[in-house]
Design an enzyme around this catalytic site. Structure first.
Site, short mmCIF file in Angstrom:
data_model
loop_
_atom_site.label_atom_id
_atom_site.label_comp_id
_atom_site.label_asym_id
_atom_site.label_seq_id
_atom_site.Cartn_x
_atom_site.Cartn_y
_atom_site.Cartn_z
NE ARG A 1 34.21 50.93 39.32
CZ ARG A 1 33.55 50.62 40.43
NH1 ARG A 1 34.25 50.25 41.52
NH2 ARG A 1 32.24 50.66 40.49
CE LYS B 1 37.08 47.15 45.19
NZ LYS B 1 37.38 46.32 44.00
#
Length: 285
Positions: A262, A228
């Site tokens: 995740r 991210k």
């Protein structure tokens, strides 16, 4: 955390105990425009090949997504999402690992569960009309996530008075709504939604408080930090060079008590967690 087990459709995972390491959820995006791997696994053959590699690498859960939720993403039609997701669920339903479907549409949830999905991962926290009704009759797991506004506007100057308290309060309210619909605690996990309507300071505050949030909510917390923008901001690396930073974030989330991680990079994360687990569990003599 009080929850002893996580019931994920046909599968049951121990959440506590000496041998319970964080579960690794591998990301399988069937999209042309996801922020990290958009277009790489858009065809059925390439998606299945990637899933097979994740299985070989030791993945615990495969998370299938047909609609991009990157910042600024526009909604996908129901028909196109079904066309992307369902063939992959049908093809992988007997792979030996639980399948999660990343969707906010109740119709997709229902069709995916019929096709063999074990878990629904909803970035909107099951707020859509009929979302909880669709999942309550199943034995599927629910991942309840926090997001500020929606993908098209979530990163437009997000602000909080106390991000940890506000995200925890939102997740508690959605957990209570699920309970009111007859959904058992052991079927639920929560996700603070790193990067979904959060600035760097918000992401770091949530990361540092995983343990307290998990205690306050009494159920497993899923941490999704892989590749991210916060990893890019910290490391200065483009999205395709964020593996090391993502693994470091995963390990820190594990030290804070996250029960599900995740990730895009399954092999690297599984290996890192094995080393971390061996070191933390070592008893001399």
């Amino acid at each position: 955390m009080t929850q002893q087990y996580f019931q994920c459709g046909r599968f049951r995972f121990a959440m506590n105990g000496a041998n319970a390491r964080p579960l690794v959820m591998g990301i399988l995006n069937i999209t042309p425009d996801s922020f990290s791997d958009g277009g790489q696994f858009h065809s059925l053959d390439s998606a299945l090949s990637h899933a097979e590699q994740m299985l070989a690498d030791g993945v615990d859960i495969i998370d299938i997504g047909g609609e991009s939720s990157r910042p600024g993403a526009q909604p996908l039609s129901l028909e196109e999402e079904l066309e992307r997701v369902l063939p992959v669920v049908y093809a992988l339903r007997d792979c030996g690992k639980p399948l999660s479907v990343d969707t906010c549409k109740p119709v997709v949830m229902a069709e995916a569960l019929e096709a063999g999905a074990d878990m629904i991962n909803d970035i909107y926290g099951f707020r859509a009309n009929d979302a909880l009704r669709v999942v309550k009759e199943s034995d599927c797991a629910l991942c309840i996530m926090h997001m500020l506004r929606d993908p098209s506007t979530m990163q437009d100057k997000p602000q909080y008075q106390d991000v940890v308290a506000e995200v925890t309060a939102f997740l508690r309210e959605r957990v209570e709504a699920a309970r009111a619909n007859g959904i058992a605690d052991e079927r639920m996990c929560v996700d603070p939604g790193f990067g979904f309507g959060k600035a760097m300071v918000h992401n770091l505050a949530l990361l540092k408080n995983i343990s307290q949030m998990q205690i306050d909510l009494g159920m497993p917390l899923l941490a999704g930090l892989s590749r991210k923008s916060m990893i890019g901001t910290i490391t200065g690396k483009p999205v395709d060079q964020r593996v090391a930073g993502s693994v470091a974030a995963a390990l820190f989330a594990a030290t804070q008590g996250a029960r599900i991680i995740r990730v895009h990079d399954v092999a690297e994360t599984v290996d890192a967690l094995k080393v971390w687990q061996a070191a933390t569990q070592y008893q001399p003599g």
